[in-house]
Motif scaffolding. Structure first.
Motif, PDB file in Angstrom:
ATOM      1  N   ARG A 141       0.746  -1.419   0.229  1.00 22.82           N
ATOM      2  CA  ARG A 141       0.017  -0.168   0.007  1.00 22.82           C
ATOM      3  C   ARG A 141       0.433   1.169  -0.139  1.00 22.82           C
ATOM      4  N   ALA A 178      -8.572   3.833  -4.372  1.00 19.84           N
ATOM      5  CA  ALA A 178      -7.710   4.429  -4.213  1.00 19.84           C
ATOM      6  C   ALA A 178      -8.616   5.300  -2.542  1.00 19.84           C
ATOM      7  N   LEU A 221      -6.928   6.943 -11.848  1.00 21.27           N
ATOM      8  CA  LEU A 221      -5.784   5.754 -11.231  1.00 21.27           C
ATOM      9  C   LEU A 221      -6.485   5.107 -11.840  1.00 21.27           C
ATOM     10  N   VAL A 253      -3.437  10.614  -0.952  1.00 18.00           N
ATOM     11  CA  VAL A 253      -4.824   9.643  -1.548  1.00 18.00           C
ATOM     12  C   VAL A 253      -3.582   8.204  -1.072  1.00 18.00           C
ATOM     13  N   TRP A 254      -4.698   7.085  -0.386  1.00 19.00           N
ATOM     14  CA  TRP A 254      -4.296   6.201   0.108  1.00 19.00           C
ATOM     15  C   TRP A 254      -4.242   5.178  -1.241  1.00 19.00           C
ATOM     16  N   LEU A 255      -3.573   4.566  -1.345  1.00 20.84           N
ATOM     17  CA  LEU A 255      -3.546   3.569  -2.747  1.00 20.84           C
ATOM     18  C   LEU A 255      -3.110   1.979  -1.964  1.00 20.84           C
ATOM     19  N   SER A 293      -3.206  -1.665  -7.479  1.00 18.26           N
ATOM     20  CA  SER A 293      -3.066  -0.273  -8.199  1.00 18.26           C
ATOM     21  C   SER A 293      -1.881   0.897  -8.643  1.00 18.26           C
TER      22      SER A 293
END
Length: 195
Positions: A75, A113, A109, A86-88, A92
């Protein structure tokens, strides 16, 4: 639409950032961090600082993007130039400029996310997630747009977002506005948007 440099769905890929100039840097930690600082440097895991020269920032003729690629099992937390976080999620990828232009803040994207968008009413924040685009001013929401899934989902936590599936020439097809705690699903097969 934007074309990514590589595929996130390859589980053998390493977590990395690919700068607009093509240079690649590995994100070695399981939960890595990437921060764009004042549009002049990219800081990885609060340790490694990469100076971004002026020729790598977007100009009027060409809007070049950096990409963060996160394979399965990893992550990343990305802080963009406007302080949006942004928490990916795993599997992703996110493409974003080092500096946003004056009109809008646009990112691309594939995967999942969670966005905490810094509020700026004069500069809308737009997430291009495969076939849909999500426009916000400042809010928190989750997007799931994996290429292998038959649908694209967005869940609003707070604020408001507008989802659209623009057709040819940018003409709106399925414009939907979400309220907090609502979920929208866009079915790829028949191009329908449901709340």
């Amino acid at each position: 639409s934007y074309q990514f440099n590589s595929t996130a769905e390859n589980t053998n890929e390493k977590a990395k950032i690919i700068l607009a100039n093509g240079k690649e840097f590995l994100l070695k930690e399981e939960n890595s961090t990437v921060e764009v600082y004042k549009g002049k440097e990219v800081i990885i895991n609060d340790k490694e600082s990469i100076t971004v020269s002026e020729d790598e920032t977007p100009n009027k003729k060409e809007n070049r993007h950096n990409e963060v690629l996160i394979p399965y099992g990893k992550r990343s937390k990305i802080t963009l130039a406007d302080s949006t976080i942004v928490w990916l999620n795993a599997g992703s990828r996110l493409a974003f400029p080092t500096v946003f232009d004056n009109h809008s803040r646009e990112v691309f994207l594939e995967g999942q996310a969670y966005f905490e968008v810094a509020r700026n009413e004069k500069q809308p924040f737009i997430v291009h997630a495969l076939e849909i685009q999500i426009e916000v001013l400042g809010t928190c929401f989750d997007v799931m747009a994996y290429t292998s899934d038959d649908k694209i989902q967005a869940v609003l936590v707070e604020g408001s977002v507008q989802l659209d599936n623009p057709g040819k020439f940018g003409i709106s097809r399925n414009k939907v506005i979400l309220e907090p705690h609502q979920k929208a699903e866009f079915k790829k097969a028949d191009k329908t948007m449901l709340i």
